[in-house]
Scaffold this motif. Structure first.
Motif, PDB file in Angstrom:
ATOM      1  N   LEU A  73       0.855  -1.170  -0.110  1.00 48.59           N
ATOM      2  CA  LEU A  73       0.108  -0.081  -0.066  1.00 48.59           C
ATOM      3  C   LEU A  73       0.838   1.354  -0.042  1.00 48.59           C
ATOM      4  O   LEU A  73       0.685   2.262  -0.817  1.00 48.59           O
ATOM      5  N   THR A  74       1.736   1.346   0.796  1.00 51.90           N
ATOM      6  CA  THR A  74       2.698   2.595   1.171  1.00 51.90           C
ATOM      7  C   THR A  74       3.429   2.762  -0.311  1.00 51.90           C
ATOM      8  O   THR A  74       3.457   3.854  -0.779  1.00 51.90           O
ATOM      9  N   ALA A  75       3.944   1.630  -0.610  1.00 52.66           N
ATOM     10  CA  ALA A  75       4.998   1.834  -1.969  1.00 52.66           C
ATOM     11  C   ALA A  75       4.261   2.020  -3.010  1.00 52.66           C
ATOM     12  O   ALA A  75       4.323   2.823  -3.720  1.00 52.66           O
ATOM     13  N   TYR A  76       3.000   1.570  -3.168  1.00 56.98           N
ATOM     14  CA  TYR A  76       1.903   1.760  -4.132  1.00 56.98           C
ATOM     15  C   TYR A  76       1.548   3.264  -4.525  1.00 56.98           C
ATOM     16  O   TYR A  76       1.470   3.925  -5.303  1.00 56.98           O
ATOM     17  N   GLU A  77       1.183   3.760  -3.152  1.00 60.26           N
ATOM     18  CA  GLU A  77       0.819   5.163  -3.191  1.00 60.26           C
ATOM     19  C   GLU A  77       1.655   6.172  -3.349  1.00 60.26           C
ATOM     20  O   GLU A  77       1.664   7.389  -4.015  1.00 60.26           O
ATOM     21  N   LEU A  78       2.862   5.975  -2.860  1.00 58.24           N
ATOM     22  CA  LEU A  78       4.044   6.878  -3.014  1.00 58.24           C
ATOM     23  C   LEU A  78       4.495   6.672  -4.354  1.00 58.24           C
ATOM     24  O   LEU A  78       4.778   7.809  -5.058  1.00 58.24           O
ATOM     25  N   GLY A  79       4.535   5.646  -5.119  1.00 61.14           N
ATOM     26  CA  GLY A  79       4.808   5.343  -6.513  1.00 61.14           C
ATOM     27  C   GLY A  79       3.673   6.177  -7.428  1.00 61.14           C
ATOM     28  O   GLY A  79       4.269   6.845  -8.199  1.00 61.14           O
ATOM     29  N   ALA A  80       2.520   6.101  -6.960  1.00 63.17           N
ATOM     30  CA  ALA A  80       1.584   6.763  -7.971  1.00 63.17           C
ATOM     31  C   ALA A  80       1.692   8.444  -7.824  1.00 63.17           C
ATOM     32  O   ALA A  80       1.373   9.086  -8.784  1.00 63.17           O
TER      33      ALA A  80
END
Ligand code: MRU
Length: 363
Positions: free
Chosen positions: A207-214
């Protein structure tokens, strides 16, 4: 925040004016799908199974769960039953109880016929307030990151470690721990985030990596045990995490593993901040050790989900058949290990006086 170029919140009211849409977080990062909640039971199920998770978001979901219940039965008995039922879905995050209490305060004095409309209005207000609260946490946390950036060589990033997901997916927008990060990044401050994978459910990696990446924030996923090593080698400038409950003396309950990061940070002189909205303070408890810690299924430890090369997501077993697993979902970091609490009202010490100072409450 943005997903595939489109602004999203984690929860919203559909065009029909009554059903509630949430992002199905158990499918991330492999699939972005939403779920429609039409009953209080569906809202409770979403909280229990962690389709929605994160302290602020489960509070908002529960508030809408009350509104959905009032459509079916707006009697006083139904109101009391629904609140107790929703509150029982997850024990640790105090925001769940807080949001339900806010709903009770508004709805209980009203005649039953007025409750449905008032419930939707109050749930929407809690939801919108949550967004502004998280934005303000970022406003107050930003100078901490800017001060660290000022000591760096030009272009050298501030390295920030975070645990679990205290991002916009855990809230409605902005996030708590991530709000200062997003605001610093948006202002052009060079930064890089160490993302703890956060076993067993991998909220960091998924989740965190996903949203930071987005959002385009540079980040690196690390195993939960790597943080201490990175701190010893000067590769972490600060830690910032969210929290599910802060007791009135400043003890911090958060995702399992947070305590170990705080110990490592303390030993290495790395500042350790905790970001939270006022709704996360439990004024009734003055000792973190009194918090009920959710014990979850051992299956979360013994199994892992992952994407296969053909795109299918499968669950695999990672231990010998017959091994048992324990799964406490949260731990408590004593106030003495916390550098500061970053709230929507400002940054304060993790102490009774610190909390009373920013929230102007006698506790
Ligand atoms: O079990 P979860 O995923 O609900 O746990 C979430 C956390 O521990 C978060 O760090 C906490 O709720 C803060 S969210 C802003």
């Amino acid at each position: 925040m943005h997903i595939h170029g489109r602004a999203h919140r984690t929860i919203w009211l559909n065009a029909d004016g009554w059903s509630v849409e949430v992002i199905e977080q158990t499918l991330l990062p492999h699939r972005f799908e939403t779920v429609t909640l039409k009953t209080a039971e569906a809202a409770a199920g979403a909280i229990k199974t962690m389709q929605v998770r994160g302290a602020p978001l489960i509070g908002v979901t529960a508030a809408y769960g009350v509104a959905l219940a009032m459509r079916a039965d707006s009697s006083g008995a139904a109101l009391a039953r629904t609140i107790a039922y929703l509150a029982s879905q997850r024990p640790t995050a105090v925001n769940l109880r807080w949001a339900l209490e806010e709903m009770r305060k508004v709805l209980a004095p009203l005649p039953p016929a007025d409750r449905e409309k008032a419930a939707y209005a109050k749930a929407a207000a809690i939801c919108d307030d949550e967004v502004e609260t998280c934005r303000m946490i970022g406003v107050h946390g930003l100078p901490i990151i800017e001060a660290l950036a000022a000591k760096k060589r030009p272009g050298e990033p501030v390295n920030i470690l975070t645990h679990c997901n205290a991002g916009w997916l855990a809230c409605v927008d902005w996030g708590t721990a991530t709000s200062p990060i997003y605001q610093a990044h948006d202002r052009g401050v060079a930064l890089h985030v160490w993302v703890d994978e956060t076993r067993p459910r991998n909220q960091g990696a998924s989740l965190t990596a996903y949203e930071l990446g987005a959002h385009g924030v540079p980040h690196t996923i690390i195993v939960d045990n790597a943080g201490g090593h990175l701190m010893q080698h000067g590769k972490v400038d600060m830690c910032i995490v969210g929290t599910d409950r802060v007791t009135s003396n400043g003890d911090v309950c958060n995702k399992i593993g947070t305590y170990l990061k705080a110990l490592a940070a303390f030993d290495n002189g790395v500042p350790f901040y905790v970001a939270l909205p006022g709704s996360t303070v439990d004024w009734e408890l003055d000792d973190g050790m009194k918090i009920e810690i959710e014990e979850r299924s051992g299956d979360e430890v013994l199994k892992m989900a992952g994407r296969l090369p053909d795109g299918r997501v499968e669950v695999v077993e990672i231990a010998a058949p017959g091994s048992k697993a324990g799964n406490p979902a949260f731990d408590v970091t004593p106030a003495r290990l916390v550098t500061g609490l970053v709230t929507e009202r400002g940054v304060c010490k993790a102490s009774t006086d610190g909390l009373r100072g920013v929230f102007r409450r006698l506790g």
